[in-house]
Every structure is written in C-alpha cells, then in structure tokens.
Design an enzyme around this catalytic site. Structure first.
Site, PDB file in Angstrom:
ATOM      1  N   LYS A 178       0.932  -1.405   0.148  1.00 41.51           N
ATOM      2  CA  LYS A 178       0.023  -0.002  -0.115  1.00 41.51           C
ATOM      3  C   LYS A 178       0.953   1.357   0.055  1.00 41.51           C
ATOM      4  O   LYS A 178       1.877   1.462   0.645  1.00 41.51           O
ATOM      5  CB  LYS A 178      -0.798  -0.057   1.270  1.00 41.51           C
ATOM      6  CG  LYS A 178      -1.851   0.938   1.261  1.00 41.51           C
ATOM      7  CD  LYS A 178      -2.989   0.842   2.313  1.00 41.51           C
ATOM      8  CE  LYS A 178      -4.183   2.174   2.356  1.00 41.51           C
ATOM      9  NZ  LYS A 178      -5.079   1.974   3.795  1.00 41.51           N
ATOM     10  N   SER A 232      -9.577   2.069   2.857  1.00 46.91           N
ATOM     11  CA  SER A 232      -8.699   2.949   1.833  1.00 46.91           C
ATOM     12  C   SER A 232      -7.763   2.053   1.081  1.00 46.91           C
ATOM     13  O   SER A 232      -7.223   2.450   0.297  1.00 46.91           O
ATOM     14  CB  SER A 232      -7.998   3.935   2.731  1.00 46.91           C
ATOM     15  OG  SER A 232      -7.212   3.332   3.515  1.00 46.91           O
ATOM     16  N   SER A 269      -9.993  -0.315   6.770  1.00 48.33           N
ATOM     17  CA  SER A 269      -9.488  -0.085   5.637  1.00 48.33           C
ATOM     18  C   SER A 269      -8.765  -1.479   5.071  1.00 48.33           C
ATOM     19  O   SER A 269      -8.419  -1.099   3.607  1.00 48.33           O
ATOM     20  CB  SER A 269      -8.501   1.234   5.642  1.00 48.33           C
ATOM     21  OG  SER A 269      -9.406   2.283   5.758  1.00 48.33           O
TER      22      SER A 269
END
Length: 480
Positions: free
Chosen positions: A74, A149, A173
């Site tokens: 990420k 996210s 997330s």
C-alpha cells in the site's frame, strides 16, 4: 502456465526443484498487471527493482516459503528509493530515503516488491474515490467501487496480479475492501506490527496488515511481519508464534458471540441470510454460538470521527511544502506558502477531515469532544473484554451492504463513515479482526464475514476462519 495461480506452497516447491525461477514469477506479475491496467491497482510499479531482485535470487538458496513471492505494498508504507505518495498530490514526488520496518522484514525473506498500491488519499475514504491517481475498479465488477482505503491492495490480490499484499486499517480499511473484493484481510492487534514507516493517519488506530487469497497464506505473511521494533513505542514484543499452527484444527467446543448490533436491520437482508448460513454450519459442527448485547457499539462512528479526525489534523500538519512533498512555487511569504501548498496539495476529503479535526482539538473543544471520546472508547474496549471472558471469538458480517457503483454521487458526507460501522469498533478496542469471503450474493458479488479475536489471539481467528473457508470454498464457487 500461470504460476501465480498456484498456491504459495506449490510455487515454493517449484522454486526449490529449480523448475521455475523468481524472474518467471516477476515477469508473469507484470504481464498480468499490464493486461489489467484498467483496474488502476498501482500508483508506482517497481519493475526495474523487481527484475533486479529476481535475478539476484537465482544464486541464492530457497530458504523460506515466501522466498521469491511477489508482493504489493500500500502506498502509505514507505519504501526506500520508490515513490510513496499516499494517493495524494501532496506527496507525488516523495522518494523516501528509508524503508518501513515491515518492508525490511519482507526484504529479509527475499520476497519481491512489485509496486505500490493505489489508495484513498492519506487513507481517508472507504471507496478509493479520493485518490489523486483515480479510482481503483473492483475486479468482481468493474462498475463498482473496490472499497477503501486499501482498495488497490485488495483488488490486485482479487484479480490474481499478485498473491499477497499489505494494507493498513484505521477503521476498516483492510477488512472492508477485502469483503468487497472477495479476499482475506486481517487487521492485527494494535501493536502487533510496527507502524514505523507507515504514514500516520490516526496514530492510536492505524495498523498494518496482510491481504491474501486464502486464510493460510494470510497467516504465512503475518508470520514474518511480527518483529519487535524499538522505533515504534506502541509495538509490543511477543513470543515468536506460528499463526498457521491452529489452521485445520477442530472447532468443536469453541464459544462464539454475535453482537446483536451486528445483525440489526442496518444490514442488507441478503448479507444477513448468508451470514446465518455459516452460523448454522458452525452449530452443526459443535460450535456454541449465541447472540449477545453489547453497549457502546452504536457510538463507534461518532468516536471515530472525533478521534481519527483529531489525530489526522495533527499528523498532517507536517506537510507544509518546506521539507519534502509538493510546494507552491510563487509564494511571497511563509503564510502564502502554507496556504497555497496545502490548499493545492490536499484533496477535498482530506481538507474537510483536517478542518473538522482542527476544530475538535481547538481550545476547550479538546476536552468537550476528544477527551470525552477517549473515555467512551475505553468503555467500548471494556465491553469487548467482558464478552471475551465468556467467549473465544466474536463474529458478524463485515459490511452492511454491497459495494456501490463508481459513478454514484454521495451527497451525505457521513456515508463513508457509516460504511465502516461494523469494522470501526475493532480498531477502537485494538483487537484483531479478519474479513473472510463466504457466499456470493446478488450479481455474484462476494459477501464478507468478520471474525474478531481477543488481543493477540490471531491464531484462534485463523482457526475458525480456515474451518469456514474449507466448508464453504474461499472464492464461493461452490455455494451449495
């Protein structure tokens, strides 16, 4: 042959027998990424670095099960000499000079970093629509959001581009996009994994975690991420564990609680019906399942808005255009530099959350809102502790609904928070929570089930998750 479609065990066997080389896996990963570039899973690809690493590994012994396995990271987890943007214009030119602790651990095991995953800007959002680099598409249905996210991290595993990825979870997330994309995502116990090198959103809630195709491979990745790091004072030193050790063990006799809040009329009926199918299977296998009342869960979203946004306003104050990141060029004075840099560098959702957070921490508001929220958060945590006095695990759906259309306009600013109403309590209490795909619902979309464990009891979470996975089939192809 598509080697990346094989299990990690099978890939490891081929590597040990010299039937394939790490470069074969890397080339296949980049071919798949190119063929699926419309998904927009990645912000930055590490093609040159990955090929170089793969060729270096040809002369090394295959000494662990994750050797040579491609992984995606990420884009809020810093990687030395590889852009780390947090999905924001503000960090569009940020090239870190050090690695996050988890990246060092991945490199020690000779895994190969393929690239940095797209995400909601500074991890603020649950749809991936706040990213400066455009929305990720859901591989299960490209007209839908992938969740956020960690949308890119979940989508690239779901699409088979890489077998493993890292996400971060502040209020759901990892688990929410894992549910929407039909993969396995774990938010570990707060403090289990070092946050050194994770760009902070809300420091008391953030946690890095693994995303994988199945429960066993998720546990394999967690195995290498848990190592004491003195640079993160919230990182807890624990005994070395094998998180796969209870996988496959009998679940008969386990006591499992379902909070009534998690099966209320807030939840889509189809999601609930399929969740109760799993409950029936558990009961048939000798698992004791009971619904319980839990206080404070309905306060989760309000607590999150106060605590997370307050901490975000403080953490993001460092992005001022002076030391690194985007900077407005033609400022006449320092005030204009700050104002222009931040107004142009941050997206609308981030600015909205920062302004609310600044208000919440201003003067007497800190006592009225933030301090009060911390007290209620403590009460919620104690409520979980009470349940774990009598039960081994807590279960429920991961999300209240199916993913919405990419082009659906959301007029209500609270909607993105309400999407995480079932995941936020886990962060508030600092507990481990895993999202596991169970059955498929309307339009063949995956449904996620959440398994919550007591602090540092990830092994038991994996035990129940692997049992359910075996009974149902991870991807849900055989629903009967």
């Amino acid at each position: 042959m598509n080697y990346l479609d094989l299990s990690i065990k099978e890939i490891n066997k081929l590597l040990k027998e010299n039937k394939i080389k790490p470069i074969d896996l890397v080339n296949e990963a980049f071919k798949k990424i190119e063929d699926n570039k419309d998904l927009n899973c990645f912000i930055t690809l590490n093609k040159e670095g990955a090929i170089k690493k793969a060729l270096e590994l040809e002369n090394k012994e295959v000494d662990n099960i994750l050797f040579g396995i491609p992984i995606a990271i990420k884009d809020n987890i810093v990687t030395k000499d590889l852009l780390t943007t947090c999905g924001s214009k503000m960090l569009s030119n940020f090239n870190p000079i050090y690695n996050a602790h988890v990246v060092d651990l991945i490199n020690e095991k000779n895994m190969i970093i393929i690239g940095k995953c797209n995400m909601d800007e500074f991890a603020m959002g649950s749809s991936n629509r706040t990213s400066f680099y455009g929305n990720v598409l859901n591989p299960c249905d490209k007209t839908l959001i992938p969740g956020g996210s960690s949308g890119g991290s979940a989508a690239c595993v779901s699409a088979g581009l890489v077998p493993l990825s890292l996400g971060s979870d502040t209020g759901g997330s990892i688990r929410q996009p894992s549910s929407f994309c039909g993969v396995v995502g774990l938010k570990p116990t707060y403090g289990r994994i070092s946050r050194f090198g994770l760009v902070a959103f809300s420091s008391s809630l953030d946690q890095i975690g693994p995303i994988a195709r199945n429960v066993y491979e998720n546990a394999l990745l967690l195995n290498i991420l848990c190592s004491k790091d003195e640079r993160d004072l919230t990182n807890v030193e624990t005994e070395k564990e094998d998180f796969t050790s209870l996988i496959g063990k009998d679940v008969k006799g386990l006591k499992v609680a379902i909070p009534k809040f998690y099966v209320s009329d807030l939840i889509d009926k189809e999601i609930l019906d399929n969740f109760y199918k799993v409950v029936s299977i558990l009961k048939q296998e000798g698992v004791e399942v009971e619904e319980v009342d839990m206080k404070y869960l309905d306060n989760a979203v309000c607590l999150y808005q106060v605590i997370a946004l307050g901490e975000a306003s403080t953490n993001l104050a460092r992005f001022d255009g002076i030391k690194y990141g985007y900077s407005y060029d033609d400022a006449k004075n320092i005030e204009e530099l700050y104002k222009k840099t931040r107004s142009e560098g941050f997206g609308a959702e981030v600015k909205r959350r920062m302004m609310i957070g600044s208000y919440l921490l201003s003067g007497p508001n800190a006592k009225i809102y933030y301090n009060k929220a911390l007290k209620i958060r403590k009460c919620m945590s104690l409520e979980f502790s009470k349940v774990f006095e009598d039960y081994d695990l807590i279960i429920g759906p991961t999300t209240t609904s199916f993913p919405c259309k990419l082009d659906k306009l959301i007029d209500d600013a609270n909607k993105s928070f309400m999407d995480d109403i079932l995941t936020i309590p886990v962060n508030m209490a600092g507990l481990p929570g895993l999202s596991l795909p169970i059955y498929k619902g309307k339009n063949n979309l995956p449904i996620g089930m959440q398994i919550i464990g007591n602090r540092f009891d990830e092994k038991r979470v994996y035990q129940l998750a692997s049992f359910i996975e075996k009974k149902i089939n991870l991807r849900g192809e055989n629903n009967e």
